[in-house]
Design a protein around this motif. Structure first.
Motif, PDB file in Angstrom:
ATOM      1  N   ARG A 333      12.734  -1.039 -17.322  1.00 46.13           N
ATOM      2  CA  ARG A 333      11.897  -0.626 -18.536  1.00 46.13           C
ATOM      3  C   ARG A 333      10.484  -0.131 -18.447  1.00 46.13           C
ATOM      4  N   SER A 334       9.941  -0.387 -17.158  1.00 44.94           N
ATOM      5  CA  SER A 334       8.492   0.169 -17.028  1.00 44.94           C
ATOM      6  C   SER A 334       8.124   0.258 -15.587  1.00 44.94           C
ATOM      7  N   ILE A 335       6.994   1.039 -15.264  1.00 44.14           N
ATOM      8  CA  ILE A 335       6.376   0.964 -14.210  1.00 44.14           C
ATOM      9  C   ILE A 335       4.729   0.737 -14.715  1.00 44.14           C
ATOM     10  N   GLU A 336       4.058  -0.030 -14.056  1.00 38.49           N
ATOM     11  CA  GLU A 336       2.733  -0.271 -14.792  1.00 38.49           C
ATOM     12  C   GLU A 336       1.585  -0.866 -13.853  1.00 38.49           C
ATOM     13  N   LEU A 337       0.442  -0.016 -14.008  1.00 37.28           N
ATOM     14  CA  LEU A 337      -0.926  -0.205 -13.335  1.00 37.28           C
ATOM     15  C   LEU A 337      -1.660  -1.322 -14.108  1.00 37.28           C
ATOM     16  N   ASP A 338      -1.662  -2.477 -13.458  1.00 37.63           N
ATOM     17  CA  ASP A 338      -2.409  -3.546 -13.974  1.00 37.63           C
ATOM     18  C   ASP A 338      -3.963  -3.918 -13.395  1.00 37.63           C
ATOM     19  N   ASP A 339      -4.581  -3.120 -14.010  1.00 39.21           N
ATOM     20  CA  ASP A 339      -6.273  -3.505 -13.631  1.00 39.21           C
ATOM     21  C   ASP A 339      -6.099  -3.093 -12.036  1.00 39.21           C
ATOM     22  N   VAL A 340      -5.699  -1.915 -11.770  1.00 40.49           N
ATOM     23  CA  VAL A 340      -5.682  -1.385 -10.171  1.00 40.49           C
ATOM     24  C   VAL A 340      -6.965  -0.796 -10.050  1.00 40.49           C
ATOM     25  N   SER A 341      -7.381  -0.993  -8.813  1.00 43.11           N
ATOM     26  CA  SER A 341      -8.700  -0.261  -8.118  1.00 43.11           C
ATOM     27  C   SER A 341      -8.065  -0.085  -6.786  1.00 43.11           C
ATOM     28  N   PHE A 342      -8.832   1.062  -6.239  1.00 41.29           N
ATOM     29  CA  PHE A 342      -8.276   1.575  -4.848  1.00 41.29           C
ATOM     30  C   PHE A 342      -9.335   2.234  -4.498  1.00 41.29           C
ATOM     31  N   SER A 343      -9.738   2.223  -2.795  1.00 39.70           N
ATOM     32  CA  SER A 343     -10.715   2.696  -2.232  1.00 39.70           C
ATOM     33  C   SER A 343     -10.245   2.790  -0.832  1.00 39.70           C
ATOM     34  N   TYR A 344     -10.294   4.237  -0.310  1.00 42.05           N
ATOM     35  CA  TYR A 344      -9.893   4.354   1.055  1.00 42.05           C
ATOM     36  C   TYR A 344     -10.692   3.871   2.271  1.00 42.05           C
ATOM     37  N   GLY A 345     -11.795   3.500   1.805  1.00 43.38           N
ATOM     38  CA  GLY A 345     -12.781   2.714   2.567  1.00 43.38           C
ATOM     39  C   GLY A 345     -12.294   1.233   2.932  1.00 43.38           C
ATOM     40  N   ASP A 346     -11.360   0.679   2.174  1.00 42.87           N
ATOM     41  CA  ASP A 346     -10.819  -0.428   2.689  1.00 42.87           C
ATOM     42  C   ASP A 346      -9.791  -0.266   3.625  1.00 42.87           C
ATOM     43  N   THR A 347      -9.303   0.887   4.131  1.00 44.56           N
ATOM     44  CA  THR A 347      -8.268   1.243   4.965  1.00 44.56           C
ATOM     45  C   THR A 347      -8.734   1.237   6.292  1.00 44.56           C
ATOM     46  N   GLY A 348     -10.430   1.636   6.280  1.00 50.23           N
ATOM     47  CA  GLY A 348     -10.895   1.819   7.576  1.00 50.23           C
ATOM     48  C   GLY A 348     -10.569   3.036   8.471  1.00 50.23           C
ATOM     49  N   PRO A 349     -11.492   3.371   9.294  1.00 48.00           N
ATOM     50  CA  PRO A 349     -11.416   4.815  10.211  1.00 48.00           C
ATOM     51  C   PRO A 349      -9.859   4.883  10.490  1.00 48.00           C
ATOM     52  N   ALA A 350      -9.086   3.852  10.786  1.00 44.40           N
ATOM     53  CA  ALA A 350      -7.878   4.218  11.480  1.00 44.40           C
ATOM     54  C   ALA A 350      -6.932   5.106  10.711  1.00 44.40           C
ATOM     55  N   GLU A 351      -7.129   4.967   9.272  1.00 36.55           N
ATOM     56  CA  GLU A 351      -6.509   5.709   8.404  1.00 36.55           C
ATOM     57  C   GLU A 351      -6.845   7.203   8.309  1.00 36.55           C
ATOM     58  N   GLY A 352      -7.821   7.480   8.737  1.00 34.91           N
ATOM     59  CA  GLY A 352      -8.349   8.707   8.908  1.00 34.91           C
ATOM     60  C   GLY A 352      -9.312   9.074   7.588  1.00 34.91           C
ATOM     61  N   ARG A 353     -10.042   7.986   7.280  1.00 37.41           N
ATOM     62  CA  ARG A 353     -10.766   7.889   6.223  1.00 37.41           C
ATOM     63  C   ARG A 353     -12.169   7.531   6.536  1.00 37.41           C
ATOM     64  N   LEU A 354     -13.349   7.814   5.680  1.00 38.75           N
ATOM     65  CA  LEU A 354     -14.471   7.218   6.163  1.00 38.75           C
ATOM     66  C   LEU A 354     -14.475   5.751   5.686  1.00 38.75           C
ATOM     67  N   SER A 355     -15.190   4.939   6.345  1.00 42.76           N
ATOM     68  CA  SER A 355     -15.378   3.627   5.810  1.00 42.76           C
ATOM     69  C   SER A 355     -16.123   3.493   4.864  1.00 42.76           C
ATOM     70  N   ASN A 356     -17.184   4.317   4.552  1.00 48.70           N
ATOM     71  CA  ASN A 356     -17.824   4.279   3.439  1.00 48.70           C
ATOM     72  C   ASN A 356     -17.529   5.238   2.189  1.00 48.70           C
ATOM     73  N   ALA A 357     -16.144   5.336   2.259  1.00 46.95           N
ATOM     74  CA  ALA A 357     -15.660   6.204   1.147  1.00 46.95           C
ATOM     75  C   ALA A 357     -15.528   5.437  -0.106  1.00 46.95           C
ATOM     76  N   PRO A 358     -16.068   6.388  -1.112  1.00 45.54           N
ATOM     77  CA  PRO A 358     -16.051   5.854  -2.672  1.00 45.54           C
ATOM     78  C   PRO A 358     -14.917   5.473  -3.204  1.00 45.54           C
ATOM     79  N   THR A 359     -14.824   4.523  -4.218  1.00 46.26           N
ATOM     80  CA  THR A 359     -13.848   4.028  -4.736  1.00 46.26           C
ATOM     81  C   THR A 359     -12.834   5.226  -5.476  1.00 46.26           C
ATOM     82  N   THR A 360     -11.552   5.554  -5.042  1.00 44.17           N
ATOM     83  CA  THR A 360     -10.769   6.631  -5.532  1.00 44.17           C
ATOM     84  C   THR A 360     -10.319   6.043  -7.287  1.00 44.17           C
ATOM     85  N   LEU A 361      -9.845   4.887  -7.317  1.00 42.96           N
ATOM     86  CA  LEU A 361      -9.469   4.338  -8.620  1.00 42.96           C
ATOM     87  C   LEU A 361     -10.048   3.400  -8.863  1.00 42.96           C
TER      88      LEU A 361
END
Length: 553
Positions: A333-361
């Motif tokens: 029937r559907s795919i839904e985003l339910d109050d979703v937030s995401f920041s690459y800062g949560d993945t840490g440097p191991a993911e190749g992103r800066l740890s203080n990266a801004p929230t993407t979503l």
């Protein structure tokens, strides 16, 4: 011992137990040669004294039979050893490959040069110095233990001296263990750097030629080769020092044992035959002890490789931002985003992103109906691809949920169409069916819907034409269509399209987009940084991604 634990982890206990029994019997028989020689010498002495050769004949016949049994046990031991090494390495390689594939499928980042190093040349070191070496250590222990027991039967004092002589060579690895481990670690790092640069040189040939930096790249590669070989030579020299020191200590102790045995013979404590037996047994004890020292040194040098292999094989299930082992289900029937937030800062440097990266979503909710076509427009870096990663399950929300038919805890069974479609260096057919079993009718239907029919007809061997490394024999638009054909053949009803046409010319991009929009019953969620008006009206909804938020255009 870590090496034996590693073997037990990757083969059956019965197979290892069978090897231990056979190898123990082989070691017992080979060490028993000393007692047989002693008996032969004493029998010869008695024959000279009494003139009766019958005991000598019986011992000679027994010796021939003994040699046959020893040869059979030696063959059985070698065969079982080869089978254990084979099975262990198959399981180790498969485990590492499984971990690599699982890590890639759940978004766990692992450097390809490291994978090539661990799965390639390090496997040979592991096979020789860890698996085969551990079995050799076990055999040396058997020989030393059996030899010491036999020496006790001949003369307890000689056995005590032999035990002391055996202990000294085995202490040598303790002197070099830490240094060997550090040097092996450096060799592993050098191999990783070298493999990585070879990979980059092979893939970056166009850049190298365009800017005439061939000499610069050659100098870098030469420097890496020199450093790698220098550190490898240092490792080999350290091993040679450990081996030589152990050999010197072993030979010195063997001379001491022989000297003491000679003194005991003069004093009448042992017979002439016993001298021969002690000579044979002392060599059979000291020599394995010296070899044991060398094998332990090599085994310890493989520990950094084992650590890297364990890291590759054990994909962490709690890596933030990575896909978890959750159910994959077909959206009805559907795919839904339910109050979703995401920041690459949560993945840490191991993911190749800066740890203080801004929230993407940020706090985003959006309902996507099954069967409809959605376009998401936004500037590069605004989070469009991240949004697809969340919808497809390759990324985990920092907060909120992605719902499939209103349910959390599962991800949609979706197919991706990327800008750079990956093709295996195989035939076109294999790149579409991916090992699956499909009828010619099913394949033909997928080709027709994906617009590949004319392309296949023009190829020299049709579907059985090799596409080359990275699909080099196909154009960019044709590779996009291969990705679409894969999805249709596997019955994927949800397509996530990530800038698939941005690198194509306008005519080819239009044909690919027309193909996607013409797919009936397929949910299409496509992200792009630009969308022409002609195609915009054909989407059920066009959304704009800006400042981490989605809004209708």
């Amino acid at each position: 011992m870590r090496g034996m634990r590693y073997i037990r982890k990757h083969i059956g206990t019965r197979e290892l137990a069978c090897f231990c029994v056979v190898d123990f019997l082989f070691c017992l028989s080979s060490m028993g040669i000393a007692l047989l020689l002693s008996a032969l010498l004493d029998a010869a002495t008695a024959t000279v004294a009494v003139g009766d050769v019958s005991p000598m004949v019986r011992l000679a016949l027994a010796s021939c039979l003994y040699a046959l049994v020893l040869g059979a046990l030696s063959l059985a031991s070698d065969v079982l050893r080869a089978l254990i090494v084979r099975d262990a390495m198959v399981n180790i390689r498969e485990g590492a490959a499984r971990g690599m594939i699982a890590g890639a499928s759940c978004g766990h980042v692992c450097d390809s040069a490291e994978q090539l190093t661990v799965l390639g040349q390090n496997m040979d070191v592991l096979e020789n110095d860890c698996i085969t070496g551990s079995l050799g250590i076990l055999e040396s222990v058997f020989k030393i233990a059996i030899g010491c027991i036999m020496l006790v039967l001949i003369n307890p004092l000689v056995a005590l001296i032999s035990l002391a002589g055996m202990a000294l060579p085995t202490l040598v690895p303790q002197l070099f263990g830490k240094r060997l481990s550090c040097q092996q670690q450096q060799v592993v790092e050098d191999a990783k750097s070298y493999n990585g640069h070879v990979r980059d040189t092979a893939q970056g040939g166009e850049v190298i030629r365009s800017f005439h930096v061939e000499q610069h790249e050659l100098d870098k590669l030469s420097g890496m080769i020199g450093r790698y070989q220098r550190h490898k030579a240092n490792l080999n020299m350290t091993m040679a020092c450990a081996r030589s020191l152990a050999s010197v200590v072993g030979i010195a102790m063997q001379f001491c044992i022989m000297g003491m045995t000679g003194v005991f013979a003069i004093w009448g404590y042992v017979t002439i035959g016993s001298i021969v037996a002690v000579t044979q047994l002392s060599g059979s004890v000291i020599s394995p002890a010296t070899e044991l020292s060398d094998k332990i040194s090599k085994l310890k040098s493989t520990y950094p490789i084992l650590d890297r292999l364990d890291k590759l094989s054990d994909v962490p299930s709690d890596t933030p931002g990575a896909r978890q082992e959750i159910a994959v289900c077909e959206p009805r029937r559907s795919i839904e985003l339910d109050d979703v937030s995401f920041s690459y800062g949560d993945t840490g440097p191991a993911e190749g992103r800066l740890s203080n990266a801004p929230t993407t979503l940020r706090d985003r909710s959006k309902h996507f109906d099954i069967g409809k076509k959605y376009a998401i427009v936004g500037k590069s870096g605004c989070g469009k691809s991240t949004l697809l990663g969340l919808l497809g399950g390759s990324l985990r929300p920092s907060s909120g949920h992605v719902l499939v038919d209103g349910r959390a805890g599962c991800v949609p069974d979706a197919a991706w169409v990327h800008q750079n479609v990956f093709l295996f260096d195989d035939t076109l057919r294999e790149n579409i069916v991916l090992g699956g079993t499909f009828t010619d009718k099913q394949i033909g239907s997928a080709l027709r819907l994906a617009g590949l029919g004319e392309v296949v007809a023009a190829l020299p061997d049709g579907l059985d034409t090799p596409v080359g490394e990275g699909g080099g024999r196909l154009s960019g638009g044709e590779r996009q269509r291969v990705a679409i054909a894969r999805a249709l053949l596997y019955g994927k009803t949800t397509l996530l399209v990530d800038e698939a046409t941005s690198a194509l010319d306008k005519e080819t991009a239009t044909r690919v987009e027309d193909t996607l929009l013409a797919l009936d019953g397929v949910t299409l969620i496509a992200v792009t940084h630009q969308l022409d008006a002609e195609h915009a009206v054909r989407y059920d909804e066009v959304l704009e991604m800006k400042d981490g938020r989605l809004a209708a255009m």
